[in-house]
Scaffold this motif. Structure first.
Motif, PDB file in Angstrom:
ATOM      1  N   SER A  27     -48.599 -18.185 107.045  1.00  0.00           N
ATOM      2  CA  SER A  27     -47.919 -19.009 107.932  1.00  0.00           C
ATOM      3  C   SER A  27     -48.709 -20.552 107.946  1.00  0.00           C
ATOM      4  CB  SER A  27     -47.805 -18.448 109.093  1.00  0.00           C
ATOM      5  OG  SER A  27     -47.273 -19.377 110.224  1.00  0.00           O
ATOM      6  N   LEU A  28     -49.954 -20.425 108.150  1.00  0.00           N
ATOM      7  CA  LEU A  28     -50.565 -21.834 107.877  1.00  0.00           C
ATOM      8  C   LEU A  28     -50.429 -22.486 106.762  1.00  0.00           C
ATOM      9  CD1 LEU A  28     -54.106 -20.863 109.295  1.00  0.00           C
ATOM     10  CD2 LEU A  28     -52.229 -22.026 110.540  1.00  0.00           C
ATOM     11  N   MET A  33     -47.044 -24.088 106.572  1.00  0.00           N
ATOM     12  CA  MET A  33     -46.961 -25.242 107.285  1.00  0.00           C
ATOM     13  C   MET A  33     -47.412 -26.380 106.686  1.00  0.00           C
ATOM     14  SD  MET A  33     -49.240 -26.419 110.984  1.00  0.00           S
ATOM     15  CE  MET A  33     -50.765 -26.281 110.034  1.00  0.00           C
ATOM     16  N   THR A  34     -48.435 -26.122 105.865  1.00  0.00           N
ATOM     17  CA  THR A  34     -49.006 -27.450 105.114  1.00  0.00           C
ATOM     18  C   THR A  34     -48.415 -27.666 103.664  1.00  0.00           C
ATOM     19  OG1 THR A  34     -50.825 -26.036 104.255  1.00  0.00           O
ATOM     20  CG2 THR A  34     -51.228 -27.312 106.421  1.00  0.00           C
ATOM     21  N   ALA A  50     -44.608 -27.688 103.798  1.00  0.00           N
ATOM     22  CA  ALA A  50     -43.976 -29.233 104.259  1.00  0.00           C
ATOM     23  C   ALA A  50     -43.999 -30.094 103.237  1.00  0.00           C
ATOM     24  CB  ALA A  50     -44.613 -29.544 105.388  1.00  0.00           C
ATOM     25  N   GLY A  80     -52.987 -29.749 111.356  1.00  0.00           N
ATOM     26  CA  GLY A  80     -51.628 -29.310 112.148  1.00  0.00           C
ATOM     27  C   GLY A  80     -51.052 -30.305 113.386  1.00  0.00           C
ATOM     28  N   ALA A 138     -50.350 -32.917 106.233  1.00  0.00           N
ATOM     29  CA  ALA A 138     -50.189 -32.025 105.151  1.00  0.00           C
ATOM     30  C   ALA A 138     -50.846 -31.577 104.055  1.00  0.00           C
ATOM     31  CB  ALA A 138     -48.746 -32.163 104.588  1.00  0.00           C
ATOM     32  N   LEU A 160     -38.999 -28.137 112.811  1.00  0.00           N
ATOM     33  CA  LEU A 160     -40.261 -28.235 111.869  1.00  0.00           C
ATOM     34  C   LEU A 160     -41.505 -28.480 113.193  1.00  0.00           C
ATOM     35  CD1 LEU A 160     -39.814 -30.413 108.794  1.00  0.00           C
ATOM     36  CD2 LEU A 160     -40.375 -28.130 109.165  1.00  0.00           C
ATOM     37  N   PHE A 199     -42.416 -25.236 114.590  1.00  0.00           N
ATOM     38  CA  PHE A 199     -43.091 -24.409 113.780  1.00  0.00           C
ATOM     39  C   PHE A 199     -44.460 -24.866 113.506  1.00  0.00           C
ATOM     40  CE2 PHE A 199     -44.174 -23.426 109.149  1.00  0.00           C
ATOM     41  CZ  PHE A 199     -44.439 -22.021 109.329  1.00  0.00           C
ATOM     42  N   PHE A 200     -44.638 -26.173 113.601  1.00  0.00           N
ATOM     43  CA  PHE A 200     -45.977 -26.648 113.470  1.00  0.00           C
ATOM     44  C   PHE A 200     -46.947 -26.384 114.616  1.00  0.00           C
ATOM     45  CE2 PHE A 200     -44.370 -30.305 110.477  1.00  0.00           C
ATOM     46  CZ  PHE A 200     -44.178 -29.333 109.418  1.00  0.00           C
ATOM     47  N   ASN A 239     -48.072 -22.734 114.709  1.00  0.00           N
ATOM     48  CA  ASN A 239     -49.309 -22.603 113.836  1.00  0.00           C
ATOM     49  C   ASN A 239     -50.751 -23.127 114.016  1.00  0.00           C
ATOM     50  OD1 ASN A 239     -48.667 -21.353 110.976  1.00  0.00           O
ATOM     51  ND2 ASN A 239     -46.763 -22.563 111.653  1.00  0.00           N
TER      52      ASN A 239
END
Length: 452
Positions: free
Chosen positions: A265-266, A269-270, A273, A333, A369, A428, A431-432, A435
């Motif tokens: 998941s992390l 995110m990075t 994206a 994040g 990111a 987004l 979601f960020f 995380n």
């Protein structure tokens, strides 16, 4: 003392022993071989990213040379390499412990010749069927797949204290391939290669703003073919394989750990994206600002995003080794969340006056990111033993590689239903935020059960 040459078996491919955590072993030959391997695989990974994001550089030019596609079809073309890259990474994550670095890196690199040659011929004929271009876009995803075998290989070559730096160098420089292809394409298509030799094909007529010019769009693919050949052959001749082996079934043990899923998941995110926005940034500029008089050329600006993100990843690797990956991921994040909320105020422009702020907000998002890309890859080797860490790196990279596909679909749907990209950026942001809390609770807070 053990030289790097003496580490190889009689067959010359698999090393007889590899003990990077042993200081004596590391100083007496291990270090040199590890850094040489990093250099070669990084060059090959850069070519993989160039091929993976080639379509993002071509797609904005196709309508200008006579291809007739809807905005939705163009977003699908830009998204298809992401679908392929993520899927192929699910295969690549198992390959290094089974077949070794040398075989996997060299053959994976040489496979990139297939999409390059395909695009070389396809763009020369505006009558090329859409399904053919979709197939070639999928094949460009071969470059995306390579990441999930190259990076686990690198994690095996270095001690834990240097893995944040080594992985950040390889992935960060590899990520530069995105900027390279988006920067080089507008320039390289402007003139005939090899003196206009017949085998290079005829030029196309490009129409932009009512002005016509001659371009050689096939050059965007042709220019990389010699590099792929040279780097692929060098990998075959110069690389060795670490004697850390596991069959297909044995590698499934990583899925029994909750850390595998939280780190996925992390990394979504990075890197999700980073890759998703890298693939869609040119089309976003075109959709948001292309209808205004004096509209900017998307490719003149889009390459800055992945450039900033890639540089941030390289720089954040040593920082993560020093401060700890979880702490750096936390601040990355938060930075991504702030940039995304800023973007929600800029995605319904009334004119070009908001374009500089839009680009600035996107660059801030790319920067954080990139930082998070490096810091998450520092966390994984600290949470798992070496072979498992390589598997988790491969798996998280596979899932995050769906970024271009997911972002392409999200933006296509958002423009179709709302005529705006704003809903995507609100999603987004949520979601960020999730995380950031996840990472803080599991890894970054004081007293966390698994600080990393």
């Amino acid at each position: 003392m053990a030289s790097s040459a003496s580490l190889a078996t009689a067959g010359g491919t698999w090393l007889s022993r590899w003990e990077p955590e042993n200081d004596s072993f590391w100083r007496s030959g291990g270090s040199g071989l590890a850094w040489r391997t990093l250099t070669i695989t990084t060059l090959n990974l850069t070519m993989a990213f160039i091929v993976w994001f080639l379509v993002s550089a071509l797609v904005v030019r196709l309508p200008q040379i006579g291809f007739r596609f809807t905005p939705g079809e163009l977003f699908w073309l830009a998204a298809m390499p992401g679908l392929a890259g993520g899927t192929l990474r699910l295969v690549h994550m198992f390959l290094t412990p089974m077949y070794g670095t040398r075989l996997v890196v060299s053959l994976s690199t040489l496979s990139l010749l297939v999409p390059l040659l395909g695009w070389f011929y396809a763009v020369q004929n505006p009558a090329t069927p859409y399904w053919v271009l979709m197939l070639l876009a999928f094949l460009a995803g071969l470059g995306g797949g390579n990441f999930s075998s190259f990076m686990p290989s690198t994690s095996l070559f270095f001690p834990k204290r240097l893995q944040g730096t080594a992985l950040a160098i390889q992935a960060g420089i590899g990520n530069f391939g995105v900027s390279i292809v988006q920067f080089v394409t507008p320039w390289i298509i402007g003139f005939a290669l090899f003196g206009g030799a017949a085998f290079m094909g005829a030029p196309q007529t490009l129409t932009k703003g009512g002005v016509q010019s001659q371009v050689y769009l096939q050059n965007a693919a042709a220019v990389w073919i010699p590099f792929v050949l040279v780097f692929g052959v060098c990998a075959w001749l110069m690389l060795k394989s670490v004697p850390v082996k596991a069959n297909f079934a044995q590698q499934f043990d990583i899925f029994r750990s909750g850390h595998t899923w939280s780190m996925t998941s992390l990394y979504m995110m990075t890197f999700g994206a980073f890759s998703g926005l890298s693939a869609t940034f040119p089309l976003l500029i075109k959709q948001l600002f292309g209808h205004f008089e004096g509209a900017p050329d998307p490719l003149a600006w889009a390459f800055y995003g992945p450039l900033v993100g890639s540089a941030a990843r390289v720089l954040a690797g040593p920082l993560s080794d020093r401060l700890g990956g979880a702490r750096v991921t936390h601040w990355a994040g938060l930075g991504m969340l702030a940039a995304t909320l800023w973007l929600t105020t800029l995605t319904n422009p009334s004119g070009l006056e908001s374009f500089p702020m839009f680009v600035a907000a996107m660059l801030v998002l790319f920067f954080f990111a990139g930082v998070g890309n490096a810091s998450t890859f520092k966390q994984m080797p600290m949470l798992f033993e070496p072979r498992q860490a390589g598997g988790v790196i491969g798996f998280t990279g596979a899932i995050a590689a769906y970024g271009p596909f997911l972002f392409g679909m999200l933006f296509a749907a958002s423009f179709a239903k709302f005529q705006s990209a704003t809903p995507v950026f609100y999603g987004l942001a949520a979601f960020f935020a999730f995380n950031v809390v996840l990472n803080w609770w599991l890894y970054a807070r004081r007293g966390a059960a698994h600080p990393c």
